[in-house]
Design an enzyme around this catalytic site. Sequence first.
Site, PDB file in Angstrom:
ATOM      1  N   ARG A  39       0.831  -1.211   0.000  1.00 40.75           N
ATOM      2  CA  ARG A  39       0.000   0.000   0.000  1.00 40.75           C
ATOM      3  C   ARG A  39       0.863   1.258   0.000  1.00 40.75           C
ATOM      4  O   ARG A  39       2.034   1.229   0.376  1.00 40.75           O
ATOM      5  CB  ARG A  39      -0.918   0.051   1.222  1.00 40.75           C
ATOM      6  N   GLU A  45      -0.856   9.792   8.712  1.00 35.77           N
ATOM      7  CA  GLU A  45       0.288   8.987   9.154  1.00 35.77           C
ATOM      8  C   GLU A  45       0.411   8.998  10.672  1.00 35.77           C
ATOM      9  O   GLU A  45       0.320  10.056  11.298  1.00 35.77           O
ATOM     10  CB  GLU A  45       1.552   9.561   8.509  1.00 35.77           C
ATOM     11  N   HIS A  46       0.627   7.824  11.213  1.00 42.04           N
ATOM     12  CA  HIS A  46       0.737   7.623  12.660  1.00 42.04           C
ATOM     13  C   HIS A  46      -0.549   8.048  13.374  1.00 42.04           C
ATOM     14  O   HIS A  46      -0.514   8.527  14.504  1.00 42.04           O
ATOM     15  CB  HIS A  46       1.971   8.351  13.225  1.00 42.04           C
ATOM     16  N   GLY A 136      11.493  -3.093   2.960  1.00 47.22           N
ATOM     17  CA  GLY A 136      12.049  -1.957   3.708  1.00 47.22           C
ATOM     18  C   GLY A 136      11.748  -0.625   3.046  1.00 47.22           C
ATOM     19  O   GLY A 136      12.417   0.362   3.315  1.00 47.22           O
ATOM     20  N   GLY A 138       8.727   0.873   3.194  1.00 42.13           N
ATOM     21  CA  GLY A 138       7.600   1.539   3.844  1.00 42.13           C
ATOM     22  C   GLY A 138       6.310   1.380   3.044  1.00 42.13           C
ATOM     23  O   GLY A 138       5.385   2.185   3.167  1.00 42.13           O
ATOM     24  N   SER A 140       4.565  -1.535   3.091  1.00 39.87           N
ATOM     25  CA  SER A 140       3.850  -2.659   3.720  1.00 39.87           C
ATOM     26  C   SER A 140       4.144  -4.006   3.085  1.00 39.87           C
ATOM     27  O   SER A 140       3.220  -4.801   2.843  1.00 39.87           O
ATOM     28  CB  SER A 140       2.340  -2.431   3.685  1.00 39.87           C
ATOM     29  N   SER A 141       5.413  -4.262   2.840  1.00 40.41           N
ATOM     30  CA  SER A 141       5.756  -5.594   2.320  1.00 40.41           C
ATOM     31  C   SER A 141       5.390  -6.649   3.360  1.00 40.41           C
ATOM     32  O   SER A 141       4.990  -7.760   3.009  1.00 40.41           O
ATOM     33  CB  SER A 141       7.239  -5.667   1.975  1.00 40.41           C
ATOM     34  N   ASP A 186      -2.236  -1.051   7.556  1.00 36.67           N
ATOM     35  CA  ASP A 186      -1.598  -1.796   6.462  1.00 36.67           C
ATOM     36  C   ASP A 186      -2.340  -3.085   6.145  1.00 36.67           C
ATOM     37  O   ASP A 186      -2.551  -3.440   4.980  1.00 36.67           O
ATOM     38  CB  ASP A 186      -0.138  -2.098   6.815  1.00 36.67           C
ATOM     39  N   TYR A 236       9.300   3.465  16.681  1.00 38.29           N
ATOM     40  CA  TYR A 236       7.854   3.385  16.441  1.00 38.29           C
ATOM     41  C   TYR A 236       7.123   3.166  17.767  1.00 38.29           C
ATOM     42  O   TYR A 236       6.159   3.874  18.098  1.00 38.29           O
ATOM     43  CB  TYR A 236       7.568   2.240  15.461  1.00 38.29           C
TER      44      TYR A 236
HETATM   45  C1  GAF Z   1       3.459   1.511   9.794  1.00 39.12           C
HETATM   46  C2  GAF Z   1       2.454   0.776  10.662  1.00 39.12           C
HETATM   47  F1  GAF Z   1       2.476  -0.564  10.381  1.00 39.12           F
HETATM   48  C3  GAF Z   1       1.052   1.326  10.437  1.00 39.12           C
HETATM   49  O1  GAF Z   1       0.158   0.710  11.319  1.00 39.12           O
HETATM   50  C4  GAF Z   1       1.033   2.844  10.635  1.00 39.12           C
HETATM   51  O2  GAF Z   1       1.093   3.181  12.003  1.00 39.12           O
HETATM   52  C5  GAF Z   1       2.158   3.511   9.839  1.00 39.12           C
HETATM   53  O3  GAF Z   1       3.406   2.894  10.103  1.00 39.12           O
HETATM   54  C6  GAF Z   1       2.262   4.981  10.141  1.00 39.12           C
HETATM   55  O4  GAF Z   1       1.123   5.630   9.715  1.00 39.12           O
HETATM   56  O5  GAF Z   1       3.225   1.284   8.445  1.00 39.12           O
END
Ligand code: GAF
Length: 403
Positions: A39, A45-46, A136, A138, A140-141, A186, A236
Amino acid sequence: MPGDFYLPMTLQELTAHVSQQFTKIYGRQPRWIVAAPGRVNVIGEHTDYNGGFVLPMAIERYAVMAADRSTDGKNVIQIRDTVKGVEPTLIDLSAPVKPGTPKWSNYPRGVVAGFLARGINPGGLDVLLHSTVPLGGGLSSSAALEVCTATLLEAIAGKKLDPVEKALLCQKAEHEFAGVPCGIMDQFISVMGRENHLLLLDCRSRKPELVPMNDPSVALLIVNTNVKHELSGGEYAKRRAQCETAAKILGVPSLRDADADALELVKGKMDEVVYRRARHVIGEIERTTHAAEGVRTSNWPTVGQLMYASHRSLRDDYEVSCNELDAVVEIAESIGIKGGVYGCRMTGGGFGGCAVALVKAGAVEAISKKIAVDYKKKTGIEATIFGSRPAAGATVWPVRAIK
Ligand code: GAF
Protein backbone atom coordinates in the site's frame (compact mmCIF):
# COMPACT_ATOMS: atom_id res chain seq x y z
CA MET A 1 2.66 4.57 -19.82
CA PRO A 2 6.02 3.51 -21.30
CA GLY A 3 8.72 1.48 -19.53
CA ASP A 4 8.10 -0.05 -16.15
CA PHE A 5 6.74 3.10 -14.58
CA TYR A 6 3.59 1.17 -13.87
CA LEU A 7 3.73 -2.51 -12.89
CA PRO A 8 5.86 -4.19 -15.57
CA MET A 9 3.56 -7.27 -15.46
CA THR A 10 -0.18 -7.37 -14.95
CA LEU A 11 -1.27 -9.34 -11.91
CA GLN A 12 -2.44 -12.09 -14.23
CA GLU A 13 1.02 -12.28 -15.83
CA LEU A 14 2.64 -12.19 -12.42
CA THR A 15 0.56 -15.08 -11.07
CA ALA A 16 1.29 -17.07 -14.26
CA HIS A 17 5.00 -16.43 -13.72
CA VAL A 18 4.87 -17.62 -10.10
CA SER A 19 2.86 -20.67 -11.17
CA GLN A 20 5.58 -21.58 -13.70
CA GLN A 21 8.30 -21.04 -11.11
CA PHE A 22 6.44 -23.30 -8.69
CA THR A 23 6.31 -26.07 -11.30
CA LYS A 24 10.04 -25.64 -11.97
CA ILE A 25 10.97 -25.81 -8.28
CA TYR A 26 8.53 -28.40 -6.95
CA GLY A 27 8.11 -30.50 -10.11
CA ARG A 28 4.32 -30.23 -10.33
CA GLN A 29 1.68 -27.58 -10.85
CA PRO A 30 0.36 -25.54 -7.93
CA ARG A 31 -3.17 -26.01 -6.71
CA TRP A 32 -3.68 -22.53 -5.29
CA ILE A 33 -2.43 -19.07 -6.25
CA VAL A 34 -3.13 -16.00 -4.15
CA ALA A 35 -1.93 -12.40 -4.14
CA ALA A 36 -2.05 -9.53 -1.63
CA PRO A 37 -0.99 -5.95 -2.39
CA GLY A 38 1.30 -3.51 -0.61
CA ARG A 39 0.00 0.00 0.00
CA VAL A 40 0.83 3.64 -0.19
CA ASN A 41 -0.73 5.96 2.34
CA VAL A 42 -1.83 9.21 0.71
CA ILE A 43 -2.28 10.91 4.08
CA GLY A 44 -3.06 10.06 7.73
CA GLU A 45 0.29 8.99 9.15
CA HIS A 46 0.74 7.62 12.66
CA THR A 47 -2.93 8.19 13.28
CA ASP A 48 -4.14 4.56 13.10
CA TYR A 49 -2.96 3.56 16.58
CA ASN A 50 -4.54 6.76 17.89
CA GLY A 51 -8.02 5.79 16.68
CA GLY A 52 -7.81 8.36 13.88
CA PHE A 53 -8.36 8.36 10.10
CA VAL A 54 -6.04 7.08 7.39
CA LEU A 55 -6.34 7.36 3.60
CA PRO A 56 -4.29 4.62 1.94
CA MET A 57 -4.66 2.77 -1.34
CA ALA A 58 -3.51 -0.70 -2.33
CA ILE A 59 -0.75 -0.58 -4.97
CA GLU A 60 0.02 -2.74 -7.98
CA ARG A 61 2.88 -4.45 -6.14
CA TYR A 62 2.08 -7.80 -4.60
CA ALA A 63 3.11 -10.71 -2.47
CA VAL A 64 2.10 -13.79 -4.48
CA MET A 65 2.00 -17.37 -3.23
CA ALA A 66 1.59 -20.55 -5.25
CA ALA A 67 0.99 -23.72 -3.24
CA ASP A 68 0.09 -27.38 -3.23
CA ARG A 69 -0.27 -30.00 -0.54
CA SER A 70 3.11 -31.48 0.32
CA THR A 71 3.80 -34.95 -1.04
CA ASP A 72 6.10 -36.28 1.71
CA GLY A 73 3.32 -36.83 4.27
CA LYS A 74 4.98 -34.44 6.73
CA ASN A 75 2.91 -31.96 8.68
CA VAL A 76 5.14 -29.07 7.65
CA ILE A 77 4.55 -25.89 5.66
CA GLN A 78 7.58 -25.21 3.50
CA ILE A 79 7.81 -21.71 2.03
CA ARG A 80 10.48 -20.98 -0.55
CA ASP A 81 11.18 -17.61 -2.14
CA THR A 82 11.78 -17.07 -5.86
CA VAL A 83 14.80 -14.95 -4.92
CA LYS A 84 17.90 -17.12 -4.91
CA GLY A 85 19.72 -17.30 -1.60
CA VAL A 86 16.68 -16.58 0.58
CA GLU A 87 16.57 -19.21 3.31
CA PRO A 88 13.35 -21.29 3.08
CA THR A 89 10.90 -21.36 5.96
CA LEU A 90 9.73 -24.58 7.57
CA ILE A 91 6.70 -24.33 9.83
CA ASP A 92 6.15 -27.56 11.74
CA LEU A 93 2.44 -27.99 12.44
CA SER A 94 2.92 -30.92 14.80
CA ALA A 95 4.21 -28.56 17.54
CA PRO A 96 2.89 -25.16 18.73
CA VAL A 97 3.92 -22.54 16.16
CA LYS A 98 6.32 -20.01 17.73
CA PRO A 99 8.48 -17.16 16.38
CA GLY A 100 11.61 -18.50 14.70
CA THR A 101 14.06 -18.09 11.87
CA PRO A 102 14.63 -16.82 9.26
CA LYS A 103 13.37 -13.46 10.50
CA TRP A 104 10.98 -12.96 7.59
CA SER A 105 9.27 -16.24 8.43
CA ASN A 106 7.68 -14.67 11.48
CA TYR A 107 5.02 -13.00 9.34
CA PRO A 108 3.67 -16.26 7.88
CA ARG A 109 4.34 -18.06 11.18
CA GLY A 110 2.16 -15.59 13.09
CA VAL A 111 -0.65 -15.94 10.56
CA VAL A 112 -0.50 -19.74 10.62
CA ALA A 113 -0.65 -19.58 14.44
CA GLY A 114 -3.76 -17.37 14.17
CA PHE A 115 -5.50 -19.89 11.91
CA LEU A 116 -4.53 -22.82 14.16
CA ALA A 117 -5.97 -20.91 17.12
CA ARG A 118 -9.28 -20.81 15.20
CA GLY A 119 -9.13 -24.55 14.61
CA ILE A 120 -8.10 -24.18 10.96
CA ASN A 121 -5.17 -26.48 10.20
CA PRO A 122 -4.05 -26.41 6.54
CA GLY A 123 -1.81 -29.50 6.83
CA GLY A 124 1.56 -29.91 5.13
CA LEU A 125 2.15 -27.56 2.19
CA ASP A 126 4.73 -26.67 -0.43
CA VAL A 127 4.59 -22.93 -1.05
CA LEU A 128 6.47 -20.58 -3.36
CA LEU A 129 6.55 -16.88 -2.49
CA HIS A 130 7.30 -14.07 -4.90
CA SER A 131 6.99 -10.43 -3.86
CA THR A 132 7.14 -7.28 -5.95
CA VAL A 133 6.60 -5.01 -2.93
CA PRO A 134 10.00 -3.39 -2.24
CA LEU A 135 11.36 -4.63 1.10
CA GLY A 136 12.05 -1.96 3.71
CA GLY A 137 10.42 0.65 1.48
CA GLY A 138 7.60 1.54 3.84
CA LEU A 139 5.03 0.12 1.38
CA SER A 140 3.85 -2.66 3.72
CA SER A 141 5.76 -5.59 2.32
CA SER A 142 5.19 -7.32 5.67
CA ALA A 143 1.41 -6.74 5.71
CA ALA A 144 1.25 -7.99 2.10
CA LEU A 145 3.05 -11.17 3.18
CA GLU A 146 0.73 -11.66 6.17
CA VAL A 147 -2.43 -11.06 4.18
CA CYS A 148 -1.14 -13.26 1.34
CA THR A 149 -0.56 -16.10 3.82
CA ALA A 150 -4.01 -15.60 5.35
CA THR A 151 -5.62 -15.59 1.90
CA LEU A 152 -3.84 -18.83 1.02
CA LEU A 153 -5.01 -20.51 4.22
CA GLU A 154 -8.58 -19.34 3.58
CA ALA A 155 -8.45 -20.79 0.05
CA ILE A 156 -7.13 -24.11 1.33
CA ALA A 157 -9.71 -24.28 4.12
CA GLY A 158 -12.47 -23.25 1.70
CA LYS A 159 -13.59 -20.80 4.37
CA LYS A 160 -13.39 -17.01 4.27
CA LEU A 161 -12.85 -15.08 7.48
CA ASP A 162 -14.72 -11.86 8.01
CA PRO A 163 -12.42 -9.20 6.41
CA VAL A 164 -12.04 -7.26 9.68
CA GLU A 165 -11.19 -10.45 11.58
CA LYS A 166 -8.69 -11.37 8.87
CA ALA A 167 -6.94 -7.98 9.07
CA LEU A 168 -6.84 -8.15 12.88
CA LEU A 169 -5.42 -11.69 12.79
CA CYS A 170 -2.61 -10.42 10.52
CA GLN A 171 -1.99 -7.40 12.76
CA LYS A 172 -1.70 -9.75 15.75
CA ALA A 173 0.90 -11.78 13.84
CA GLU A 174 2.94 -8.63 13.38
CA HIS A 175 2.62 -7.68 17.08
CA GLU A 176 3.34 -11.10 18.54
CA PHE A 177 5.68 -12.70 16.02
CA ALA A 178 7.53 -9.76 14.44
CA GLY A 179 7.52 -7.58 17.56
CA VAL A 180 6.17 -4.46 15.83
CA PRO A 181 3.26 -2.79 17.69
CA CYS A 182 1.76 -1.54 14.41
CA GLY A 183 -1.69 -0.05 13.93
CA ILE A 184 -4.35 -1.52 11.65
CA MET A 185 -3.92 0.47 8.44
CA ASP A 186 -1.60 -1.80 6.46
CA GLN A 187 -3.43 -5.07 6.96
CA PHE A 188 -6.84 -3.44 6.37
CA ILE A 189 -5.90 -1.91 3.04
CA SER A 190 -4.19 -5.10 1.84
CA VAL A 191 -7.42 -6.98 2.59
CA MET A 192 -9.95 -4.33 1.54
CA GLY A 193 -8.33 -2.30 -1.25
CA ARG A 194 -10.50 -1.62 -4.28
CA GLU A 195 -9.45 -0.70 -7.82
CA ASN A 196 -9.79 3.05 -8.53
CA HIS A 197 -10.45 3.84 -4.87
CA LEU A 198 -8.68 5.11 -1.79
CA LEU A 199 -9.89 3.78 1.53
CA LEU A 200 -10.83 6.29 4.21
CA LEU A 201 -10.61 4.16 7.31
CA ASP A 202 -11.90 5.25 10.68
CA CYS A 203 -9.45 3.31 12.84
CA ARG A 204 -11.62 3.66 15.94
CA SER A 205 -14.87 2.23 14.57
CA ARG A 206 -12.91 0.26 11.93
CA LYS A 207 -15.45 1.49 9.42
CA PRO A 208 -13.98 1.67 5.90
CA GLU A 209 -15.30 4.10 3.31
CA LEU A 210 -14.27 3.87 -0.32
CA VAL A 211 -13.28 7.19 -1.90
CA PRO A 212 -13.23 7.10 -5.73
CA MET A 213 -9.88 8.14 -7.20
CA ASN A 214 -10.13 7.77 -10.95
CA ASP A 215 -9.52 11.27 -12.31
CA PRO A 216 -7.27 10.62 -15.33
CA SER A 217 -5.67 14.06 -14.99
CA VAL A 218 -3.71 13.06 -11.85
CA ALA A 219 -1.31 10.29 -10.88
CA LEU A 220 0.46 9.18 -7.74
CA LEU A 221 4.23 8.81 -7.91
CA ILE A 222 6.05 6.67 -5.40
CA VAL A 223 9.64 7.70 -4.80
CA ASN A 224 11.74 5.15 -2.96
CA THR A 225 14.67 6.92 -1.29
CA ASN A 226 16.33 3.51 -1.08
CA VAL A 227 17.13 4.26 2.52
CA LYS A 228 15.83 1.17 4.31
CA HIS A 229 13.16 1.77 6.86
CA GLU A 230 12.90 -0.50 9.89
CA LEU A 231 10.05 -0.30 12.40
CA SER A 232 11.27 -2.85 14.89
CA GLY A 233 14.07 -0.50 15.99
CA GLY A 234 12.10 0.92 18.91
CA GLU A 235 11.32 4.44 17.63
CA TYR A 236 7.85 3.39 16.44
CA ALA A 237 7.00 1.89 19.84
CA LYS A 238 8.35 5.03 21.50
CA ARG A 239 6.01 7.23 19.42
CA ARG A 240 3.06 5.04 20.39
CA ALA A 241 3.94 5.35 24.07
CA GLN A 242 4.29 9.14 23.79
CA CYS A 243 0.81 9.35 22.25
CA GLU A 244 -0.60 7.26 25.08
CA THR A 245 1.05 9.58 27.61
CA ALA A 246 -0.46 12.61 25.88
CA ALA A 247 -3.93 11.02 25.85
CA LYS A 248 -3.64 10.24 29.56
CA ILE A 249 -2.74 13.86 30.40
CA LEU A 250 -5.63 15.05 28.24
CA GLY A 251 -7.92 12.63 30.05
CA VAL A 252 -9.17 10.97 26.85
CA PRO A 253 -9.09 7.32 25.72
CA SER A 254 -7.04 8.21 22.62
CA LEU A 255 -5.84 11.31 20.77
CA ARG A 256 -8.79 10.90 18.39
CA ASP A 257 -10.91 12.29 21.22
CA ALA A 258 -8.85 15.46 21.66
CA ASP A 259 -8.69 18.68 19.66
CA ALA A 260 -6.13 21.45 19.23
CA ASP A 261 -7.79 23.70 21.86
CA ALA A 262 -7.83 20.95 24.49
CA LEU A 263 -4.17 20.28 23.79
CA GLU A 264 -3.24 23.96 24.28
CA LEU A 265 -5.02 23.94 27.66
CA VAL A 266 -2.80 21.14 29.00
CA LYS A 267 0.40 22.19 27.22
CA GLY A 268 2.02 23.27 30.50
CA LYS A 269 1.49 19.84 32.03
CA MET A 270 3.27 18.04 29.21
CA ASP A 271 6.80 17.34 28.23
CA GLU A 272 7.53 19.45 25.14
CA VAL A 273 8.23 16.37 22.99
CA VAL A 274 4.97 14.68 24.03
CA TYR A 275 3.14 17.93 23.20
CA ARG A 276 4.58 17.98 19.68
CA ARG A 277 3.73 14.32 19.11
CA ALA A 278 0.12 15.01 20.10
CA ARG A 279 0.02 18.15 17.95
CA HIS A 280 1.02 16.08 14.94
CA VAL A 281 -1.62 13.40 15.53
CA ILE A 282 -4.47 15.83 16.21
CA GLY A 283 -3.58 17.93 13.14
CA GLU A 284 -3.06 14.89 10.93
CA ILE A 285 -6.46 13.40 11.73
CA GLU A 286 -8.07 16.67 10.64
CA ARG A 287 -5.94 16.90 7.49
CA THR A 288 -6.93 13.38 6.52
CA THR A 289 -10.69 13.96 6.51
CA HIS A 290 -10.15 17.24 4.62
CA ALA A 291 -7.97 15.46 2.08
CA ALA A 292 -10.62 12.78 1.57
CA GLU A 293 -13.09 15.55 0.81
CA GLY A 294 -10.55 17.06 -1.60
CA VAL A 295 -10.20 13.74 -3.41
CA ARG A 296 -13.99 13.37 -3.65
CA THR A 297 -14.24 16.80 -5.28
CA SER A 298 -11.02 16.51 -7.34
CA ASN A 299 -9.64 19.55 -5.51
CA TRP A 300 -6.05 18.52 -6.17
CA PRO A 301 -4.32 21.77 -5.12
CA THR A 302 -5.93 21.44 -1.67
CA VAL A 303 -5.02 17.77 -1.36
CA GLY A 304 -1.46 18.66 -2.36
CA GLN A 305 -1.18 21.41 0.26
CA LEU A 306 -2.45 19.01 2.94
CA MET A 307 0.23 16.51 1.89
CA TYR A 308 2.98 19.12 2.29
CA ALA A 309 1.56 20.13 5.69
CA SER A 310 1.51 16.47 6.72
CA HIS A 311 5.16 16.11 5.77
CA ARG A 312 6.21 19.20 7.74
CA SER A 313 4.37 17.90 10.78
CA LEU A 314 5.94 14.43 10.49
CA ARG A 315 9.36 16.02 10.05
CA ASP A 316 9.22 18.65 12.79
CA ASP A 317 6.69 17.46 15.38
CA TYR A 318 6.69 13.70 15.02
CA GLU A 319 10.35 13.44 13.94
CA VAL A 320 9.99 10.34 11.79
CA SER A 321 11.36 11.73 8.52
CA CYS A 322 15.01 11.66 7.43
CA ASN A 323 17.24 13.85 5.25
CA GLU A 324 16.58 11.77 2.13
CA LEU A 325 12.77 11.95 2.47
CA ASP A 326 13.04 15.68 3.13
CA ALA A 327 15.19 16.02 0.02
CA VAL A 328 12.51 14.39 -2.17
CA VAL A 329 9.81 16.66 -0.76
CA GLU A 330 11.97 19.75 -1.25
CA ILE A 331 12.62 18.80 -4.88
CA ALA A 332 8.90 18.21 -5.44
CA GLU A 333 8.10 21.58 -3.90
CA SER A 334 10.68 23.28 -6.11
CA ILE A 335 9.00 21.80 -9.20
CA GLY A 336 5.68 23.18 -7.93
CA ILE A 337 2.22 23.14 -9.45
CA LYS A 338 3.51 24.85 -12.60
CA GLY A 339 5.77 21.88 -13.20
CA GLY A 340 2.92 19.50 -12.37
CA VAL A 341 3.41 18.63 -8.68
CA TYR A 342 0.42 19.27 -6.40
CA GLY A 343 1.95 17.85 -3.23
CA CYS A 344 4.38 15.39 -1.75
CA ARG A 345 5.08 13.77 1.61
CA MET A 346 6.80 10.87 3.26
CA THR A 347 4.55 7.83 3.46
CA GLY A 348 4.39 4.95 5.92
CA GLY A 349 6.19 4.61 9.22
CA GLY A 350 9.14 6.80 8.22
CA PHE A 351 12.87 6.73 9.06
CA GLY A 352 13.54 6.01 5.36
CA GLY A 353 11.40 4.31 2.77
CA CYS A 354 9.19 6.14 0.28
CA ALA A 355 7.65 9.50 -0.44
CA VAL A 356 4.40 9.86 -2.36
CA ALA A 357 3.71 12.72 -4.78
CA LEU A 358 0.40 13.79 -6.28
CA VAL A 359 1.16 14.97 -9.80
CA LYS A 360 -0.45 15.95 -13.10
CA ALA A 361 -0.65 12.79 -15.19
CA GLY A 362 0.76 14.50 -18.28
CA ALA A 363 3.93 15.54 -16.43
CA VAL A 364 4.81 12.19 -14.86
CA GLU A 365 7.85 11.48 -17.02
CA ALA A 366 9.40 14.94 -16.68
CA ILE A 367 8.79 15.02 -12.92
CA SER A 368 10.25 11.54 -12.41
CA LYS A 369 13.39 12.53 -14.31
CA LYS A 370 13.83 15.77 -12.41
CA ILE A 371 13.36 14.08 -9.03
CA ALA A 372 15.80 11.28 -9.95
CA VAL A 373 18.51 13.68 -11.12
CA ASP A 374 18.17 16.20 -8.28
CA TYR A 375 17.89 13.48 -5.62
CA LYS A 376 21.10 11.86 -6.84
CA LYS A 377 22.81 15.24 -6.80
CA LYS A 378 21.64 16.01 -3.26
CA THR A 379 22.18 12.61 -1.63
CA GLY A 380 24.43 10.55 -3.90
CA ILE A 381 21.72 7.83 -3.90
CA GLU A 382 19.70 6.51 -6.86
CA ALA A 383 15.98 6.76 -6.17
CA THR A 384 13.53 4.21 -7.57
CA ILE A 385 10.44 5.92 -8.91
CA PHE A 386 7.24 4.26 -10.01
CA GLY A 387 3.53 4.87 -10.28
CA SER A 388 0.54 2.89 -9.21
CA ARG A 389 -3.17 3.08 -9.74
CA PRO A 390 -5.32 2.14 -6.77
CA ALA A 391 -5.43 -1.67 -6.83
CA ALA A 392 -7.74 -4.37 -5.50
CA GLY A 393 -7.15 -6.06 -2.16
CA ALA A 394 -6.13 -9.69 -1.68
CA THR A 395 -7.35 -12.11 -4.35
CA VAL A 396 -7.47 -15.83 -5.00
CA TRP A 397 -6.57 -16.76 -8.59
CA PRO A 398 -8.28 -19.69 -10.25
CA VAL A 399 -5.30 -21.85 -11.20
CA ARG A 400 -6.98 -23.20 -14.32
CA ALA A 401 -7.30 -19.67 -15.69
CA ILE A 402 -3.55 -19.03 -15.57
CA LYS A 403 -2.19 -22.32 -16.86
C1 GAF B 1 3.46 1.51 9.79
C2 GAF B 1 2.45 0.78 10.66
F1 GAF B 1 2.48 -0.56 10.38
C3 GAF B 1 1.05 1.33 10.44
O1 GAF B 1 0.16 0.71 11.32
C4 GAF B 1 1.03 2.84 10.63
O2 GAF B 1 1.09 3.18 12.00
C5 GAF B 1 2.16 3.51 9.84
O3 GAF B 1 3.41 2.89 10.10
C6 GAF B 1 2.26 4.98 10.14
O4 GAF B 1 1.12 5.63 9.72
O5 GAF B 1 3.22 1.28 8.45
